[in-house]
Design a protein around this motif. Sequence first.
Motif, PDB file in Angstrom:
ATOM      1  N   LYS A   2       0.850  -1.192   0.000  1.00  0.00           N
ATOM      2  CA  LYS A   2       0.000   0.000   0.000  1.00  0.00           C
ATOM      3  C   LYS A   2       0.884   1.239   0.000  1.00  0.00           C
ATOM      4  O   LYS A   2       1.927   1.274   0.652  1.00  0.00           O
ATOM      5  N   ILE A   4       0.198   5.165   0.808  1.00  0.00           N
ATOM      6  CA  ILE A   4      -0.750   6.173   1.285  1.00  0.00           C
ATOM      7  C   ILE A   4      -0.135   7.537   1.032  1.00  0.00           C
ATOM      8  O   ILE A   4       0.910   7.871   1.602  1.00  0.00           O
ATOM      9  N   TYR A  19      -3.292   4.519  12.760  1.00  0.00           N
ATOM     10  CA  TYR A  19      -3.215   3.122  12.337  1.00  0.00           C
ATOM     11  C   TYR A  19      -2.690   2.241  13.467  1.00  0.00           C
ATOM     12  O   TYR A  19      -3.240   1.172  13.742  1.00  0.00           O
ATOM     13  N   ARG A 234       2.996  -7.691   3.726  1.00  0.00           N
ATOM     14  CA  ARG A 234       2.174  -6.626   4.317  1.00  0.00           C
ATOM     15  C   ARG A 234       3.037  -5.383   4.568  1.00  0.00           C
ATOM     16  O   ARG A 234       3.524  -5.157   5.667  1.00  0.00           O
ATOM     17  N   THR A 236       3.223  -1.129   4.123  1.00  0.00           N
ATOM     18  CA  THR A 236       2.506   0.123   3.854  1.00  0.00           C
ATOM     19  C   THR A 236       3.505   1.276   3.891  1.00  0.00           C
ATOM     20  O   THR A 236       4.213   1.462   4.880  1.00  0.00           O
ATOM     21  N   PHE A 255      -2.527   5.277  -6.711  1.00  0.00           N
ATOM     22  CA  PHE A 255      -2.589   5.117  -5.260  1.00  0.00           C
ATOM     23  C   PHE A 255      -3.472   6.176  -4.594  1.00  0.00           C
ATOM     24  O   PHE A 255      -4.111   5.886  -3.575  1.00  0.00           O
ATOM     25  N   LEU A 258      -6.931   5.055  -4.401  1.00  0.00           N
ATOM     26  CA  LEU A 258      -7.218   4.026  -3.396  1.00  0.00           C
ATOM     27  C   LEU A 258      -7.289   4.596  -1.978  1.00  0.00           C
ATOM     28  O   LEU A 258      -7.563   3.850  -1.032  1.00  0.00           O
ATOM     29  N   LEU A 259      -7.054   5.900  -1.836  1.00  0.00           N
ATOM     30  CA  LEU A 259      -6.959   6.492  -0.511  1.00  0.00           C
ATOM     31  C   LEU A 259      -8.239   6.317   0.308  1.00  0.00           C
ATOM     32  O   LEU A 259      -8.190   6.017   1.508  1.00  0.00           O
ATOM     33  N   SER A 261     -10.370   3.947   0.212  1.00  0.00           N
ATOM     34  CA  SER A 261     -10.402   2.571   0.698  1.00  0.00           C
ATOM     35  C   SER A 261      -9.392   2.360   1.816  1.00  0.00           C
ATOM     36  O   SER A 261      -9.688   1.753   2.848  1.00  0.00           O
ATOM     37  N   HIS A 262      -8.177   2.886   1.644  1.00  0.00           N
ATOM     38  CA  HIS A 262      -7.128   2.724   2.652  1.00  0.00           C
ATOM     39  C   HIS A 262      -7.461   3.454   3.957  1.00  0.00           C
ATOM     40  O   HIS A 262      -7.042   3.021   5.040  1.00  0.00           O
ATOM     41  N   ASN A 263      -8.215   4.536   3.858  1.00  0.00           N
ATOM     42  CA  ASN A 263      -8.580   5.287   5.069  1.00  0.00           C
ATOM     43  C   ASN A 263      -9.511   4.496   5.984  1.00  0.00           C
ATOM     44  O   ASN A 263      -9.668   4.837   7.161  1.00  0.00           O
ATOM     45  N   LEU A 265      -8.806   1.851   7.171  1.00  0.00           N
ATOM     46  CA  LEU A 265      -7.923   1.242   8.161  1.00  0.00           C
ATOM     47  C   LEU A 265      -7.829   2.096   9.422  1.00  0.00           C
ATOM     48  O   LEU A 265      -7.473   1.594  10.492  1.00  0.00           O
TER      49      LEU A 265
END
Length: 309
Positions: A2, A4, A19, A234, A236, A255, A258-259, A261-263, A265
Amino acid sequence: MKLIILDNPLEVCEWAAKYIRNRIILFHPGPDRYFTLGLPTGSTCVEFYRKLVEYCKNGDLSFKYVKTFNMDEYVGIPREHPESFHSFMWNNFFKHIDISPENTHLLNGNAFNLEAECEAYEKKIKAAGGIELFVGGVGLQGHIAFNEPGSSLQSRTRVKTLAMDTIRANAKYFNGDLSKVPQLVLTVGVATIMDAREVMILITGAQKALALYMVVEEGVNHMWTASALQKHPRTTFVCDDDATMELRVKTVKYFKGLLESHNKLVEPLHSIKEKEEKERDLEEVHVVACGKADLGKVGTLDLNRIHDK
């Protein structure tokens, strides 16, 4: 992997702190289940640690059942020296949170036998069950911890000689005097970091843009040791806009797309206060349910007595 991408260094540190907060809370640590965290030092981390301290002081996060292992330490300067990584960690983090000193682990750069110190450090990590999440940064030359260019990607914790570029970069912490910067360090190896179940790397500033490009878009290369993280299941990378200046435009767009979606987390942001309140509520429900069950048993006994008569 990932990536970010956020607007500025402050947002990078806040996202990373959120996170970690969620990871620790959702891990459900306890007396027989510690969360093991690998930690870095450096100017990028100051705001990151300040945010974690804030969460702890507000009662939203606890480090009571957390064990930490730091990445590296200078050789030959006292642990009380203001620029030792031991001092950095205690002044910026450990003394402000509810962690037990015995659960904090830092390499001893003044050990009589440095090689034995490094071997013992690896054993301590293994005895702790391995590292759940290793947080780190990337140097100007794309190195992770003090695994300078040319380091083996299979390396373990060891004594390392600093490259002149790294000495120059760190001279700012020693009043610009190159002669005062230690030339030797103890550092975890690339393989030590790769053994962690998860790795998160913080990268900020235009000066790190070439390093981010080489680590993310080019191949795995021992001259850019953080590039080994491409093979970690894994990983990031959390960076600011300035650090993406050397990346391809379509990489950045991909990327950034995709933020949202990643947020997820870090949203919602969990709190141990909420967790404790839910546990209390469940306990009250259980008590009430048990009380009703007991009353039901009493009623059944009374009916049985009447039937016997």
